[in-house]
Design a protein around this motif. Structure first.
Motif, short mmCIF file in Angstrom:
data_model
loop_
_atom_site.label_atom_id
_atom_site.label_comp_id
_atom_site.label_asym_id
_atom_site.label_seq_id
_atom_site.Cartn_x
_atom_site.Cartn_y
_atom_site.Cartn_z
N THR A 18 0.81 -1.22 0.00
CA THR A 18 0.00 0.00 0.00
C THR A 18 0.84 1.28 0.00
O THR A 18 0.52 2.21 -0.74
CB THR A 18 -1.01 0.02 1.16
N GLU A 19 1.89 1.35 0.78
CA GLU A 19 2.70 2.58 0.81
C GLU A 19 3.36 2.82 -0.54
O GLU A 19 3.37 3.94 -1.05
CB GLU A 19 3.73 2.54 1.93
N ARG A 22 0.70 4.06 -2.92
CA ARG A 22 0.35 5.47 -2.67
C ARG A 22 1.36 6.39 -3.37
O ARG A 22 0.99 7.39 -3.99
CB ARG A 22 0.36 5.78 -1.18
N GLU A 23 2.63 6.05 -3.26
CA GLU A 23 3.68 6.84 -3.90
C GLU A 23 3.56 6.78 -5.42
O GLU A 23 3.68 7.81 -6.09
CB GLU A 23 5.06 6.36 -3.44
N GLY A 85 -8.20 6.74 -7.31
CA GLY A 85 -7.16 5.88 -6.76
C GLY A 85 -7.63 4.48 -6.49
O GLY A 85 -7.30 3.91 -5.47
N PRO A 104 -6.90 4.12 -1.80
CA PRO A 104 -5.94 4.70 -0.86
C PRO A 104 -6.34 6.05 -0.30
O PRO A 104 -5.92 6.40 0.80
CB PRO A 104 -4.65 4.81 -1.67
N ASP A 105 -7.14 6.82 -1.01
CA ASP A 105 -7.54 8.13 -0.49
C ASP A 105 -8.60 8.01 0.60
O ASP A 105 -8.85 8.97 1.32
CB ASP A 105 -8.08 9.01 -1.62
#
Length: 126
Positions: A18-19, A22-23, A85, A104-105
């Motif tokens: 997930t991180e 997001r990037e 997203g 993700p948002d």
């Protein structure tokens, strides 16, 4: 009929990404915005100077966008919508193909899934 993916994700595997996603989504959105915002100015300037510095920024953004989308595709991750997203991860549930679904948002982790033919409206909690 949906083709069988090369890779299936567990909830844990999807959440571990997930991180990074997001990037990647941030880079995709930024590149898309550069392309959209600059397209008309580049078109106007192309006659005089090939698009100039703005044209270079658009090409760089296009390369970034392509690289990020291809990287997702290589992992079997589907970006359904860059604006919202929405990501889907192929998974198995009770022996059949489904998608783990993540926004993700709005969501900290992957916590939903849906059948391949229902999409986002058919989301159910894990």
């Amino acid at each position: 009929m949906v083709a069988e993916p090369e890779r299936y994700y567990t909830v844990e595997e999807a959440n571990a990404l997930t991180e990074h996603l997001r990037e990647a989504l941030g880079r995709i959105r930024e590149a898309r915005d550069v392309i959209v915002d600059s397209a008309e100015r580049v078109k106007e300037g192309a006659v005089a100077d090939g698009g100039g510095q703005e044209g270079s920024a658009v090409w760089d953004a296009a390369r970034t966008l392509r690289r990020e989308v291809e990287a997702l595709s290589a992992q079997g991750i589907i970006l359904r919508d860059a604006d919202t997203g929405l990501f889907d991860f192929p998974a198995r549930r009770e022996g059949r193909l489904v998608y783990l679904c993540w926004k993700p948002d709005q969501e900290d982790r992957v916590a939903f899934w849906h059948e391949v033919n229902t999409g986002f409206p058919g989301r159910k909690p894990l």
